[in-house]
Design a protein around this motif. Structure first.
Motif, PDB file in Angstrom:
ATOM      1  N   VAL A  58       0.664  -1.218  -0.011  1.00  0.00           N
ATOM      2  CA  VAL A  58       0.017   0.186   0.017  1.00  0.00           C
ATOM      3  C   VAL A  58       1.099   1.178  -0.007  1.00  0.00           C
ATOM      4  O   VAL A  58       0.771   2.323  -0.979  1.00  0.00           O
ATOM      5  CB  VAL A  58      -0.915   0.055   1.266  1.00  0.00           C
ATOM      6  CG1 VAL A  58      -1.600   1.434   1.082  1.00  0.00           C
ATOM      7  CG2 VAL A  58      -1.904  -1.348   1.122  1.00  0.00           C
ATOM      8  N   ASP A  59       1.737   1.386   0.905  1.00  0.00           N
ATOM      9  CA  ASP A  59       2.842   2.298   1.162  1.00  0.00           C
ATOM     10  C   ASP A  59       3.530   2.627  -0.275  1.00  0.00           C
ATOM     11  O   ASP A  59       3.609   3.701  -0.729  1.00  0.00           O
ATOM     12  CB  ASP A  59       3.705   2.331   2.133  1.00  0.00           C
ATOM     13  CG  ASP A  59       2.935   2.206   3.497  1.00  0.00           C
ATOM     14  OD1 ASP A  59       2.124   2.935   3.557  1.00  0.00           O
ATOM     15  OD2 ASP A  59       3.758   1.905   4.537  1.00  0.00           O
ATOM     16  N   LEU A  60       4.007   1.605  -0.998  1.00  0.00           N
ATOM     17  CA  LEU A  60       4.947   1.519  -2.329  1.00  0.00           C
ATOM     18  C   LEU A  60       3.915   2.039  -3.187  1.00  0.00           C
ATOM     19  O   LEU A  60       4.395   2.881  -4.081  1.00  0.00           O
ATOM     20  CB  LEU A  60       5.264   0.213  -2.305  1.00  0.00           C
ATOM     21  CG  LEU A  60       6.474  -0.023  -1.878  1.00  0.00           C
ATOM     22  CD1 LEU A  60       6.798  -1.725  -2.248  1.00  0.00           C
ATOM     23  CD2 LEU A  60       7.822   0.620  -2.011  1.00  0.00           C
ATOM     24  N   SER A  61       2.707   1.579  -3.188  1.00  0.00           N
ATOM     25  CA  SER A  61       1.759   1.984  -4.562  1.00  0.00           C
ATOM     26  C   SER A  61       1.436   3.612  -4.327  1.00  0.00           C
ATOM     27  O   SER A  61       1.408   4.263  -5.461  1.00  0.00           O
ATOM     28  CB  SER A  61       0.426   1.310  -4.413  1.00  0.00           C
ATOM     29  OG  SER A  61      -0.323   1.739  -3.111  1.00  0.00           O
ATOM     30  N   VAL A  62       1.462   4.302  -3.225  1.00  0.00           N
ATOM     31  CA  VAL A  62       1.144   5.398  -2.976  1.00  0.00           C
ATOM     32  C   VAL A  62       2.466   6.287  -3.434  1.00  0.00           C
ATOM     33  O   VAL A  62       2.333   7.324  -3.959  1.00  0.00           O
ATOM     34  CB  VAL A  62       0.693   5.807  -1.473  1.00  0.00           C
ATOM     35  CG1 VAL A  62       0.677   7.307  -1.313  1.00  0.00           C
ATOM     36  CG2 VAL A  62      -0.710   5.302  -1.168  1.00  0.00           C
ATOM     37  N   ARG A  63       3.517   5.734  -2.905  1.00  0.00           N
ATOM     38  CA  ARG A  63       4.566   6.533  -3.002  1.00  0.00           C
ATOM     39  C   ARG A  63       5.091   6.605  -4.580  1.00  0.00           C
ATOM     40  O   ARG A  63       5.780   7.516  -5.045  1.00  0.00           O
ATOM     41  CB  ARG A  63       5.925   6.031  -2.252  1.00  0.00           C
ATOM     42  CG  ARG A  63       5.572   6.119  -0.624  1.00  0.00           C
ATOM     43  CD  ARG A  63       6.616   5.221   0.150  1.00  0.00           C
ATOM     44  NE  ARG A  63       6.343   5.210   1.303  1.00  0.00           N
ATOM     45  CZ  ARG A  63       6.739   4.118   2.305  1.00  0.00           C
ATOM     46  NH1 ARG A  63       7.253   3.200   1.781  1.00  0.00           N
ATOM     47  NH2 ARG A  63       6.160   4.331   3.470  1.00  0.00           N
ATOM     48  N   LEU A  64       4.617   5.537  -5.150  1.00  0.00           N
ATOM     49  CA  LEU A  64       5.309   5.571  -6.599  1.00  0.00           C
ATOM     50  C   LEU A  64       4.259   5.854  -7.640  1.00  0.00           C
ATOM     51  O   LEU A  64       4.388   6.007  -8.895  1.00  0.00           O
ATOM     52  CB  LEU A  64       5.845   4.108  -6.885  1.00  0.00           C
ATOM     53  CG  LEU A  64       6.960   3.502  -6.144  1.00  0.00           C
ATOM     54  CD1 LEU A  64       7.050   2.130  -6.471  1.00  0.00           C
ATOM     55  CD2 LEU A  64       8.154   4.440  -6.441  1.00  0.00           C
ATOM     56  N   GLY A  65       2.939   5.997  -6.965  1.00  0.00           N
ATOM     57  CA  GLY A  65       1.934   6.527  -8.164  1.00  0.00           C
ATOM     58  C   GLY A  65       1.348   5.468  -8.914  1.00  0.00           C
ATOM     59  O   GLY A  65       1.016   5.553 -10.028  1.00  0.00           O
ATOM     60  N   LEU A  66       1.353   4.347  -8.259  1.00  0.00           N
ATOM     61  CA  LEU A  66       1.068   3.091  -9.158  1.00  0.00           C
ATOM     62  C   LEU A  66      -0.210   2.307  -8.413  1.00  0.00           C
ATOM     63  O   LEU A  66      -0.417   2.767  -7.046  1.00  0.00           O
ATOM     64  CB  LEU A  66       2.349   2.028  -9.460  1.00  0.00           C
ATOM     65  CG  LEU A  66       3.512   2.601  -9.952  1.00  0.00           C
ATOM     66  CD1 LEU A  66       4.299   1.544  -9.938  1.00  0.00           C
ATOM     67  CD2 LEU A  66       3.023   3.020 -11.407  1.00  0.00           C
ATOM     68  N   SER A  67      -1.034   1.526  -9.087  1.00  0.00           N
ATOM     69  CA  SER A  67      -1.879   0.834  -8.323  1.00  0.00           C
ATOM     70  C   SER A  67      -1.352  -0.300  -7.646  1.00  0.00           C
ATOM     71  O   SER A  67      -0.007  -0.854  -7.609  1.00  0.00           O
ATOM     72  CB  SER A  67      -2.809   0.121  -9.466  1.00  0.00           C
ATOM     73  OG  SER A  67      -2.149  -0.884 -10.268  1.00  0.00           O
ATOM     74  N   ARG A  68      -2.091  -0.667  -6.532  1.00  0.00           N
ATOM     75  CA  ARG A  68      -1.545  -1.738  -5.771  1.00  0.00           C
ATOM     76  C   ARG A  68      -1.438  -3.104  -6.475  1.00  0.00           C
ATOM     77  O   ARG A  68      -0.413  -3.727  -6.278  1.00  0.00           O
ATOM     78  CB  ARG A  68      -2.520  -2.005  -4.523  1.00  0.00           C
ATOM     79  CG  ARG A  68      -2.159  -2.976  -3.605  1.00  0.00           C
ATOM     80  CD  ARG A  68      -3.031  -3.150  -2.225  1.00  0.00           C
ATOM     81  NE  ARG A  68      -2.350  -4.040  -1.377  1.00  0.00           N
ATOM     82  CZ  ARG A  68      -3.078  -4.266  -0.273  1.00  0.00           C
ATOM     83  NH1 ARG A  68      -4.207  -3.908   0.071  1.00  0.00           N
ATOM     84  NH2 ARG A  68      -2.666  -5.327   0.655  1.00  0.00           N
ATOM     85  N   PRO A  69      -2.153  -3.646  -7.374  1.00  0.00           N
ATOM     86  CA  PRO A  69      -1.948  -4.835  -8.131  1.00  0.00           C
ATOM     87  C   PRO A  69      -0.478  -4.646  -9.016  1.00  0.00           C
ATOM     88  O   PRO A  69       0.003  -5.863  -9.084  1.00  0.00           O
ATOM     89  CB  PRO A  69      -3.297  -4.935  -9.013  1.00  0.00           C
ATOM     90  CG  PRO A  69      -4.218  -4.216  -8.137  1.00  0.00           C
ATOM     91  CD  PRO A  69      -3.641  -2.975  -7.561  1.00  0.00           C
ATOM     92  N   THR A  70      -0.224  -3.451  -9.461  1.00  0.00           N
ATOM     93  CA  THR A  70       0.887  -3.246 -10.026  1.00  0.00           C
ATOM     94  C   THR A  70       2.150  -3.609  -9.308  1.00  0.00           C
ATOM     95  O   THR A  70       3.090  -4.338  -9.668  1.00  0.00           O
ATOM     96  CB  THR A  70       0.847  -1.950 -10.834  1.00  0.00           C
ATOM     97  OG1 THR A  70      -0.181  -1.855 -11.727  1.00  0.00           O
ATOM     98  CG2 THR A  70       2.535  -1.829 -11.577  1.00  0.00           C
TER      99      THR A  70
END
Length: 261
Positions: A58-70
């Motif tokens: 979740v944190d990574l998806s927010v920080r990178l601007g990507l969807s969680r599945p990606t």
């Protein structure tokens, strides 16, 4: 959300704070694959070291601007390769980097240094011994004749990765142990005017003995890659016979296969 070609920089996870990720949304390469490739490169070059935390999905998806599945797909691809591990209550953690070595006539030391793997060497044995039958045949010397045997433990980022045994004709060059611990054997050969031209090499696999496992920080019976190589100079003279073992969990050989015309 970052636009095509923008760089997404993470700041919260210490392991990622020094990394810039170039995620091109206009590329035909899937975003998860772009992220996985860049994470793998960072691990391979030691920027992300064993034990570093990447944070949760979740944190990574927010920080990178990507969807969680990606993000999940990118991480899973590296988990499958054994480079990352998910730890409950901790997050995603770097386990180790895997050394990928091209199958060509090159020095392991040179290959590791070029790849940013921080190689170090411990000389375990450096002495003159009678040549056994296989060594004599490889080096073209009489059985029982004198050859130099070298045993070295090679590490990357402080982790043992290979046990190297090499046999050389005694008069070939001065094999100073201190120098062998600061550079590669093939570099010493080149410095002595020896031009390596070709080699015959066999790659295999087997289980680690208790002694080997202890030296390589593995479990007894762990998978090891094996390599036997006889190297020749530009006159056709055999100058080195090596029998090496590598941790299969950390090391692979890369092959390029060509179709005959």
């Amino acid at each position: 959300m970052a636009k095509s070609g923008d760089r997404a920089r993470t700041t919260a996870a210490p392991a990622l704070s020094a990394l810039d990720f170039a995620l091109d949304r206009g590329s035909p390469v899937p975003l998860y694959h772009q992220l996985a490739q860049q994470l793998e490169a960072a691990i391979g070059h030691g920027v992300l070291a064993p034990g570093n935390l990447l944070g949760n999905e979740v944190d990574l998806s927010v920080r990178l601007g990507l969807s969680r599945p990606t993000v999940r797909q990118a991480i899973q691809s590296l988990v499958d390769k054994g480079l990352l591990v998910r730890r409950r209550g901790v997050g995603t953690q770097v386990v180790h980097s895997q050394v990928r070595r091209p199958l060509e006539l090159s020095s392991l030391y040179d290959d590791l240094e070029t790849a940013g793997q921080g190689p170090t060497t411990e000389v375990v044995r450096n002495e003159v011994v009678p040549a056994a039958c296989d060594v004599a045949a490889a080096l073209g010397v009489p059985e029982g004749g004198e050859v130099t045997v070298l045993d070295r433990l090679r590490r990357t980022h402080g982790r043992p990765v290979a046990l190297l045994r090499n046999y050389l004709p005694v008069p070939l060059l001065d094999l100073d142990s201190a120098r062998l611990e600061s550079t590669g054997l093939y570099r010493m050969m080149r410095a002595a005017g020896i031009t390596l031209h070709s080699a015959r090499q066999t790659v295999g696999a087997r289980a680690a003995t208790a002694r080997e496992a202890s030296r390589l920080d593995e479990e007894e019976g762990a998978a090891l890659l094996t390599m036997q190589r006889t190297a020749y100079d530009d006159t056709g003279r055999p100058v080195e016979y090596g029998t090496h073992i590598y941790r299969a969990s950390l090391y692979t050989f890369d092959f390029q296969l060509l179709v005959r015309p």
